[in-house]
Design a protein around this motif. Sequence first.
Motif, PDB file in Angstrom:
ATOM      1  N   THR A  34      -5.597  52.336  33.827  1.00 13.13           N
ATOM      2  CA  THR A  34      -6.520  51.211  34.210  1.00 13.13           C
ATOM      3  C   THR A  34      -6.936  51.128  35.565  1.00 13.13           C
ATOM      4  O   THR A  34      -8.116  50.973  35.819  1.00 13.13           O
ATOM      5  CB  THR A  34      -5.982  49.840  33.677  1.00 13.13           C
ATOM      6  OG1 THR A  34      -5.382  50.018  32.219  1.00 13.13           O
ATOM      7  CG2 THR A  34      -6.928  48.743  33.767  1.00 13.13           C
ATOM      8  N   GLN A  35      -5.999  51.279  36.261  1.00 11.39           N
ATOM      9  CA  GLN A  35      -6.331  51.235  37.600  1.00 11.39           C
ATOM     10  C   GLN A  35      -7.248  52.440  38.116  1.00 11.39           C
ATOM     11  O   GLN A  35      -8.169  52.369  38.954  1.00 11.39           O
ATOM     12  CB  GLN A  35      -5.171  51.097  38.592  1.00 11.39           C
ATOM     13  CG  GLN A  35      -4.398  49.735  38.389  1.00 11.39           C
ATOM     14  CD  GLN A  35      -3.059  49.810  39.466  1.00 11.39           C
ATOM     15  OE1 GLN A  35      -2.740  50.806  39.877  1.00 11.39           O
ATOM     16  NE2 GLN A  35      -2.467  48.627  39.224  1.00 11.39           N
ATOM     17  N   GLN A  36      -7.026  53.874  37.580  1.00 15.87           N
ATOM     18  CA  GLN A  36      -7.863  54.951  38.069  1.00 15.87           C
ATOM     19  C   GLN A  36      -8.987  54.751  37.443  1.00 15.87           C
ATOM     20  O   GLN A  36     -10.340  54.915  38.068  1.00 15.87           O
ATOM     21  CB  GLN A  36      -7.142  56.188  37.377  1.00 15.87           C
ATOM     22  CG  GLN A  36      -5.805  56.606  37.919  1.00 15.87           C
ATOM     23  CD  GLN A  36      -5.148  57.599  37.501  1.00 15.87           C
ATOM     24  OE1 GLN A  36      -5.187  57.697  36.138  1.00 15.87           O
ATOM     25  NE2 GLN A  36      -4.599  58.582  38.176  1.00 15.87           N
ATOM     26  N   SER A  38     -10.823  51.806  36.957  1.00 17.22           N
ATOM     27  CA  SER A  38     -11.259  50.751  37.755  1.00 17.22           C
ATOM     28  C   SER A  38     -11.765  51.206  39.069  1.00 17.22           C
ATOM     29  O   SER A  38     -12.975  50.937  39.680  1.00 17.22           O
ATOM     30  CB  SER A  38     -10.161  49.720  37.968  1.00 17.22           C
ATOM     31  OG  SER A  38      -9.957  48.608  36.727  1.00 17.22           O
ATOM     32  N   TYR A 180     -11.053  41.649  41.645  1.00 16.86           N
ATOM     33  CA  TYR A 180      -9.663  42.404  41.246  1.00 16.86           C
ATOM     34  C   TYR A 180      -8.638  41.783  41.890  1.00 16.86           C
ATOM     35  O   TYR A 180      -8.620  41.266  43.197  1.00 16.86           O
ATOM     36  CB  TYR A 180      -9.710  43.905  41.565  1.00 16.86           C
ATOM     37  CG  TYR A 180     -10.767  44.724  40.911  1.00 16.86           C
ATOM     38  CD1 TYR A 180     -10.787  45.311  39.617  1.00 16.86           C
ATOM     39  CD2 TYR A 180     -12.027  44.543  41.480  1.00 16.86           C
ATOM     40  CE1 TYR A 180     -11.749  45.915  39.139  1.00 16.86           C
ATOM     41  CE2 TYR A 180     -13.190  45.213  40.923  1.00 16.86           C
ATOM     42  CZ  TYR A 180     -13.045  45.988  39.657  1.00 16.86           C
ATOM     43  OH  TYR A 180     -13.900  46.470  39.039  1.00 16.86           O
ATOM     44  N   PHE A 182      -4.688  42.904  43.826  1.00 15.45           N
ATOM     45  CA  PHE A 182      -4.022  44.060  44.113  1.00 15.45           C
ATOM     46  C   PHE A 182      -2.733  43.792  44.623  1.00 15.45           C
ATOM     47  O   PHE A 182      -2.423  42.404  44.875  1.00 15.45           O
ATOM     48  CB  PHE A 182      -4.713  44.739  45.493  1.00 15.45           C
ATOM     49  CG  PHE A 182      -6.129  45.126  45.096  1.00 15.45           C
ATOM     50  CD1 PHE A 182      -6.550  46.176  44.590  1.00 15.45           C
ATOM     51  CD2 PHE A 182      -7.265  44.095  45.534  1.00 15.45           C
ATOM     52  CE1 PHE A 182      -7.994  46.505  44.107  1.00 15.45           C
ATOM     53  CE2 PHE A 182      -8.473  44.491  45.222  1.00 15.45           C
ATOM     54  CZ  PHE A 182      -9.009  45.835  44.901  1.00 15.45           C
ATOM     55  N   SER A 364      -7.675  51.696  46.049  1.00 15.24           N
ATOM     56  CA  SER A 364      -6.490  52.385  45.770  1.00 15.24           C
ATOM     57  C   SER A 364      -5.307  52.413  46.633  1.00 15.24           C
ATOM     58  O   SER A 364      -4.275  52.451  46.058  1.00 15.24           O
ATOM     59  CB  SER A 364      -7.282  54.077  46.230  1.00 15.24           C
ATOM     60  OG  SER A 364      -6.092  55.249  45.884  1.00 15.24           O
ATOM     61  N   TRP A 367      -3.440  48.976  45.507  1.00 16.43           N
ATOM     62  CA  TRP A 367      -2.923  49.437  44.283  1.00 16.43           C
ATOM     63  C   TRP A 367      -1.630  50.151  44.568  1.00 16.43           C
ATOM     64  O   TRP A 367      -0.721  50.065  43.847  1.00 16.43           O
ATOM     65  CB  TRP A 367      -4.011  49.727  43.210  1.00 16.43           C
ATOM     66  CG  TRP A 367      -4.432  48.852  42.466  1.00 16.43           C
ATOM     67  CD1 TRP A 367      -4.092  47.371  41.918  1.00 16.43           C
ATOM     68  CD2 TRP A 367      -5.766  48.836  41.861  1.00 16.43           C
ATOM     69  NE1 TRP A 367      -4.956  46.799  41.355  1.00 16.43           N
ATOM     70  CE2 TRP A 367      -5.927  47.606  41.283  1.00 16.43           C
ATOM     71  CE3 TRP A 367      -6.858  49.629  41.960  1.00 16.43           C
ATOM     72  CZ2 TRP A 367      -7.131  47.387  40.482  1.00 16.43           C
ATOM     73  CZ3 TRP A 367      -8.006  49.331  41.388  1.00 16.43           C
ATOM     74  CH2 TRP A 367      -8.150  48.086  40.580  1.00 16.43           C
ATOM     75  N   GLN A 444       0.726  53.630  37.332  1.00 20.51           N
ATOM     76  CA  GLN A 444      -0.675  53.979  36.980  1.00 20.51           C
ATOM     77  C   GLN A 444      -1.321  55.318  37.331  1.00 20.51           C
ATOM     78  O   GLN A 444      -2.463  55.643  37.338  1.00 20.51           O
ATOM     79  CB  GLN A 444      -1.452  52.821  37.029  1.00 20.51           C
ATOM     80  CG  GLN A 444      -1.284  51.694  36.131  1.00 20.51           C
ATOM     81  CD  GLN A 444      -2.341  50.824  35.664  1.00 20.51           C
ATOM     82  OE1 GLN A 444      -3.462  51.282  35.754  1.00 20.51           O
ATOM     83  NE2 GLN A 444      -1.940  49.635  35.133  1.00 20.51           N
ATOM     84  N   VAL A 446      -1.767  56.012  40.491  1.00 22.86           N
ATOM     85  CA  VAL A 446      -2.267  55.710  42.080  1.00 22.86           C
ATOM     86  C   VAL A 446      -1.500  56.051  42.990  1.00 22.86           C
ATOM     87  O   VAL A 446      -0.298  55.416  43.162  1.00 22.86           O
ATOM     88  CB  VAL A 446      -2.863  54.264  42.296  1.00 22.86           C
ATOM     89  CG1 VAL A 446      -3.835  54.024  43.091  1.00 22.86           C
ATOM     90  CG2 VAL A 446      -3.878  53.782  40.998  1.00 22.86           C
TER      91      VAL A 446
END
Length: 464
Positions: A34-36, A38, A180, A182, A364, A367, A444, A446
């Motif tokens: 999900t984070q990648q 995003s 978002y 973080f 990035s 997160w 995730q 990151v």
Amino acid sequence: MSNLGLKLVNRLIKYGVLASLSFVTLTSFAGESTQQASLHKIAQEISAQRIESDIQTLVGFGTRHTLSETKSDTRGIGAARRWIKKEFEAISAQCGGCLEIIEVKQTISGEKRIPNPVEVVNIIAIQRGSTEPNRMVMMSGDIDSRVSDVMDFTSDAPGANDNASGVAGVIEAARVLSKYTFNGSVVYAALSGEEQGLFGGKILTEYAQKNNWQVHGVLNNDMIGNITGINGVTDNTTARIFSEGTRVVETKEQARTRRFTGGEVDSASRNLARYIDTIADKYIENLDTMLVYRLDRFARGGHHRPFNDAGFAAVRIMETNEHYDRQHQDLRTENGIVYGDTIDGVDFDYAAKLTSLNAVSLASMAWAPAPPKEVKISGAVRASTTLSWQPSEDKNIAGYKIYWRYTSEPQWQYSQWVDNVSEFTLKNVVIDNYYFGVASVNKQGVESPVVFPGDVGSFDHNIK
């Protein structure tokens, strides 16, 4: 294959590492977290139209010289500061009060370019992290502008590219990233006093030290909107990242150690620059960044320097081709040449592209887990190399990646995924032939920036 895929493959071929990538990297497109996903979305959410509007508003204040009018609502740096603060307040209202907006200021006097008392005011918005609120990454731009005479605070100084473009980028990044949440905090900084002696940066650096901020990256944006240079080159596909080598605060003992272990090109600032370069390759379409191994342009300065002076990791992000007729110039036409930093010299799509680079880099890092601490290395007169680091209590960490490269290469060539351990040995990799580093990876996928072993590469600015 997509433009992103082609850029990645070309880079891998260039550095000869196609077969050496870890499973995490190879699967990033097949099954992104999900984070990648995003991060790709954030890159697309930056608006050139909003940036254009903000630059136009800033130019409309006539001059934003540090010594200019502060009482007027329509002209001078005071009006500009109040407008920026209102923009941050409006953004915060949209995200339920997610931004802490403060003025970090100090009265300066007795200086060459500020002889009489002047209040230098920075407008700062802090988006606190959910789990590590004191771990900071920062994007900055400069509010103030100037003309040919650095002490002329009354003439029109639109400062459209230098540096309304940077401030507009900061505001736009806040608009997008505030949607978002973080783990670490993101700081959006509109700094004053740059043209008069980097005073805004000095003041904020002192504030960060006083409040024990763990600043793991300062991205200073100074002129991100010009695509046609004085050299006649027009290019909207490249940008420069300036980064200092060894820390200016390095002690004699640290310098002696570095002499025998290396690290001249692996300061935290230098590996922050490499990290941003990798972000450009992965997430920003049609943008290649140039890593410039220098504090700033030749014999010149910017607002990242005060952070470097305190030992923080900080870089300057800017256009590749500068146009000196549009910098620090009175508005005039001489011998058919038009001088002045006016809005017609700004390419808003390009400014948006560089703002996207900042926004994705900030997201990035915020997160990702914090960069590993106390990274150490051993392996002299052995066939293998061992790296170790301080165990982390961060439950978001999935593991670590060890990176290495030939000492003459600018970017990391090889990597090895390891689990959530605090020591790993690379068998049959001789320490003499490579530089090494370690990055933290969250669940995730990151990653943090890579940390070079020893004090020379630490992201802890308090290393003594």
